[in-house]
Design a protein around this motif. Structure first.
Motif, PDB file in Angstrom:
ATOM      1  N   ALA A   1       0.913  -1.219  -0.072  1.00 21.91           N
ATOM      2  CA  ALA A   1       0.338   0.318   0.412  1.00 21.91           C
ATOM      3  C   ALA A   1       1.089   1.079  -0.070  1.00 21.91           C
ATOM      4  O   ALA A   1      -0.048   2.410   0.070  1.00 21.91           O
ATOM      5  N   VAL A   2       2.381   1.673   0.659  1.00 20.32           N
ATOM      6  CA  VAL A   2       3.597   2.638   0.119  1.00 20.32           C
ATOM      7  C   VAL A   2       3.013   2.325  -0.982  1.00 20.32           C
ATOM      8  O   VAL A   2       3.792   1.950  -2.079  1.00 20.32           O
ATOM      9  N   ASP A   3       3.299   3.893  -1.602  1.00 17.38           N
ATOM     10  CA  ASP A   3       3.624   4.325  -2.703  1.00 17.38           C
ATOM     11  C   ASP A   3       5.123   3.637  -3.248  1.00 17.38           C
ATOM     12  O   ASP A   3       5.611   3.965  -2.766  1.00 17.38           O
ATOM     13  N   LYS A   4       5.029   3.102  -4.590  1.00 21.99           N
ATOM     14  CA  LYS A   4       6.500   2.835  -4.918  1.00 21.99           C
ATOM     15  C   LYS A   4       7.409   3.953  -5.607  1.00 21.99           C
ATOM     16  O   LYS A   4       8.639   3.641  -5.073  1.00 21.99           O
ATOM     17  N   GLY A   5       6.905   5.306  -5.242  1.00 23.00           N
ATOM     18  CA  GLY A   5       8.038   5.908  -5.577  1.00 23.00           C
ATOM     19  C   GLY A   5       8.776   6.304  -4.815  1.00 23.00           C
ATOM     20  O   GLY A   5       9.632   6.697  -3.727  1.00 23.00           O
ATOM     21  N   GLN A   6       8.423   6.187  -3.001  1.00 20.70           N
ATOM     22  CA  GLN A   6       8.892   5.583  -1.798  1.00 20.70           C
ATOM     23  C   GLN A   6      10.194   4.864  -2.073  1.00 20.70           C
ATOM     24  O   GLN A   6      11.849   5.929  -1.190  1.00 20.70           O
ATOM     25  N   MET A   7       9.906   4.148  -2.246  1.00 21.45           N
ATOM     26  CA  MET A   7      10.876   2.551  -2.664  1.00 21.45           C
ATOM     27  C   MET A   7      12.070   3.141  -3.927  1.00 21.45           C
ATOM     28  O   MET A   7      12.866   3.736  -3.289  1.00 21.45           O
ATOM     29  N   GLU A   8      11.175   4.140  -4.975  1.00 20.78           N
ATOM     30  CA  GLU A   8      12.423   4.186  -5.707  1.00 20.78           C
ATOM     31  C   GLU A   8      13.218   5.889  -5.275  1.00 20.78           C
ATOM     32  O   GLU A   8      14.258   5.872  -5.734  1.00 20.78           O
TER      33      GLU A   8
ATOM     34  N   ALA B   1      14.805   6.682  -2.059  1.00 25.20           N
ATOM     35  CA  ALA B   1      15.097   6.165  -0.891  1.00 25.20           C
ATOM     36  C   ALA B   1      15.933   5.483  -2.082  1.00 25.20           C
ATOM     37  O   ALA B   1      16.852   5.965  -1.751  1.00 25.20           O
ATOM     38  N   ARG B   2      15.756   4.812  -3.037  1.00 26.30           N
ATOM     39  CA  ARG B   2      16.754   3.690  -3.185  1.00 26.30           C
ATOM     40  C   ARG B   2      17.949   5.034  -4.737  1.00 26.30           C
ATOM     41  O   ARG B   2      19.247   4.721  -4.377  1.00 26.30           O
ATOM     42  N   SER B   3      17.138   6.364  -5.512  1.00 26.81           N
ATOM     43  CA  SER B   3      18.263   6.756  -5.766  1.00 26.81           C
ATOM     44  C   SER B   3      19.069   7.991  -5.081  1.00 26.81           C
ATOM     45  O   SER B   3      20.089   8.418  -5.832  1.00 26.81           O
ATOM     46  N   LEU B   4      18.647   7.730  -3.680  1.00 30.39           N
ATOM     47  CA  LEU B   4      19.991   8.713  -3.007  1.00 30.39           C
ATOM     48  C   LEU B   4      20.632   7.673  -2.565  1.00 30.39           C
ATOM     49  O   LEU B   4      21.302   8.492  -1.291  1.00 30.39           O
ATOM     50  N   GLY B   5      20.928   6.453  -3.015  1.00 28.15           N
ATOM     51  CA  GLY B   5      21.924   5.652  -2.278  1.00 28.15           C
ATOM     52  C   GLY B   5      21.339   4.827  -1.593  1.00 28.15           C
ATOM     53  O   GLY B   5      21.883   4.304  -1.067  1.00 28.15           O
TER      54      GLY B   5
ATOM     55  N   PRO C   1      20.663   1.201   0.184  1.00 29.95           N
ATOM     56  CA  PRO C   1      20.131  -0.227   0.144  1.00 29.95           C
ATOM     57  C   PRO C   1      19.028  -0.787   0.185  1.00 29.95           C
ATOM     58  O   PRO C   1      18.308   0.160   0.907  1.00 29.95           O
ATOM     59  N   TYR C   2      18.762  -1.755  -0.700  1.00 25.98           N
ATOM     60  CA  TYR C   2      17.530  -2.053  -0.583  1.00 25.98           C
ATOM     61  C   TYR C   2      17.167  -2.505   0.910  1.00 25.98           C
ATOM     62  O   TYR C   2      15.752  -2.149   2.077  1.00 25.98           O
ATOM     63  N   GLY C   3      17.951  -3.057   2.349  1.00 34.00           N
ATOM     64  CA  GLY C   3      17.266  -3.588   3.126  1.00 34.00           C
ATOM     65  C   GLY C   3      16.963  -1.827   3.897  1.00 34.00           C
ATOM     66  O   GLY C   3      16.219  -2.065   4.642  1.00 34.00           O
ATOM     67  N   LYS C   4      18.242  -1.359   4.361  1.00 35.41           N
ATOM     68  CA  LYS C   4      17.633   0.068   4.861  1.00 35.41           C
ATOM     69  C   LYS C   4      16.502   0.357   4.634  1.00 35.41           C
ATOM     70  O   LYS C   4      16.188   1.427   5.258  1.00 35.41           O
ATOM     71  N   THR C   5      16.485   0.653   3.153  1.00 38.38           N
ATOM     72  CA  THR C   5      15.028   1.467   2.384  1.00 38.38           C
ATOM     73  C   THR C   5      13.953   1.444   2.695  1.00 38.38           C
ATOM     74  O   THR C   5      12.789   1.531   3.502  1.00 38.38           O
ATOM     75  N   MET C   6      13.442  -0.391   3.259  1.00 37.54           N
ATOM     76  CA  MET C   6      12.600  -1.063   3.835  1.00 37.54           C
ATOM     77  C   MET C   6      12.234  -0.651   5.015  1.00 37.54           C
ATOM     78  O   MET C   6      11.372  -0.582   6.046  1.00 37.54           O
ATOM     79  N   ARG C   7      13.455  -0.523   6.479  1.00 36.86           N
ATOM     80  CA  ARG C   7      13.445  -0.575   7.541  1.00 36.86           C
ATOM     81  C   ARG C   7      13.628   0.824   7.692  1.00 36.86           C
ATOM     82  O   ARG C   7      12.247   0.896   8.696  1.00 36.86           O
TER      83      ARG C   7
END
Length: 216
Positions: free
Chosen positions: A113-120, A122-126, A128-134
């Motif tokens: 339900a969280v907007d996919k743009g949030q992941m994108e 955070a990843r664009s800022l460098g 990592p996936y695990g830290k972005t998720m957490r």
């Protein structure tokens, strides 16, 4: 007057049973939340093996009745392995596994339900996936999931009544013992129902308050 006298006489046993019900529910929901988080993340993973394991866990647990799971853990596993599992431990494991399967879907839905743009972003800022998720995704997802968490808490609390079949003296089992000593089924089960009703109404009220708060 007789009913009040019976209530006062039964109150210590009812409170003891209520305490056991709450203990099992709280411990089981903590474990179920951990299971839900782990398997929820596995269910949205790009790794097919992890997704398959999560799917198998959810399908097996949701596809079998809780009472069968309790019997399997308390009687089946000890019989096969020649070990003894205490009734409390078996009850907690059964409720944890059962609630965990539903928590998997709650976590999965909350994360999705969280907007996919949030992941994108955070990843664009460098990150990592695990830290972005957490740090980014899960905090937002958990806020959306809180009403569902409380609803699952209520369901699991009611499900503990099934654990009387393996000898756990929770609220329902306490009611059976009281009734066996006084043979007054109507009054005894009225008391038990009132205890469940008050507790569940309190949790429902809390859930609605939290839901309104997050909507604002």
């Amino acid at each position: 007057m007789e009913m009040m006298s019976l209530f006062k006489e039964s109150l210590p046993d009812l409170l003891s049973g209520l305490s056991m019900t709450l203990q099992i529910t709280v411990v089981a929901l903590i474990l179920a939340s951990l299971l839900g988080l782990v398997f929820g993340l596995m269910s949205i993973s790009t790794n097919k093996i992890l997704k398959a394991l999560a799917r198998i866990y959810v399908d097996v647990i949701r596809g079998t009745p809780l009472i069968v799971q309790a019997f399997f853990i308390y009687f089946g596993i000890p019989g096969a392995l020649s070990i003894k599992i205490p009734a409390f431990t078996a009850g907690v494991i059964a409720i944890s596994l059962n609630a965990g399967a539903y928590m998997v879907e709650i976590f999965r839905a909350g994360i999705m339900a969280v907007d996919k743009g949030q992941m994108e972003a955070a990843r664009s800022l460098g990150l990592p996936y695990g830290k972005t998720m957490r740090l980014v995704i899960l905090p937002q997802a958990v806020r959306k999931m809180i009403p569902a968490f409380i609803n699952q808490f209520i369901i699991s609390l009611k499900d503990t009544s099934l654990l009387s079949v393996i000898g756990i003296r929770e609220l329902t089992q306490s009611g059976e013992i009281i009734m066996a000593s006084n043979y007054r089924a109507f009054e005894t089960w009225t008391f038990v129902a009132i205890f469940y009703f008050v507790l569940i109404m309190a949790l429902t009220y809390i859930s609605r308050c939290i839901e309104r708060k997050f909507k604002v």
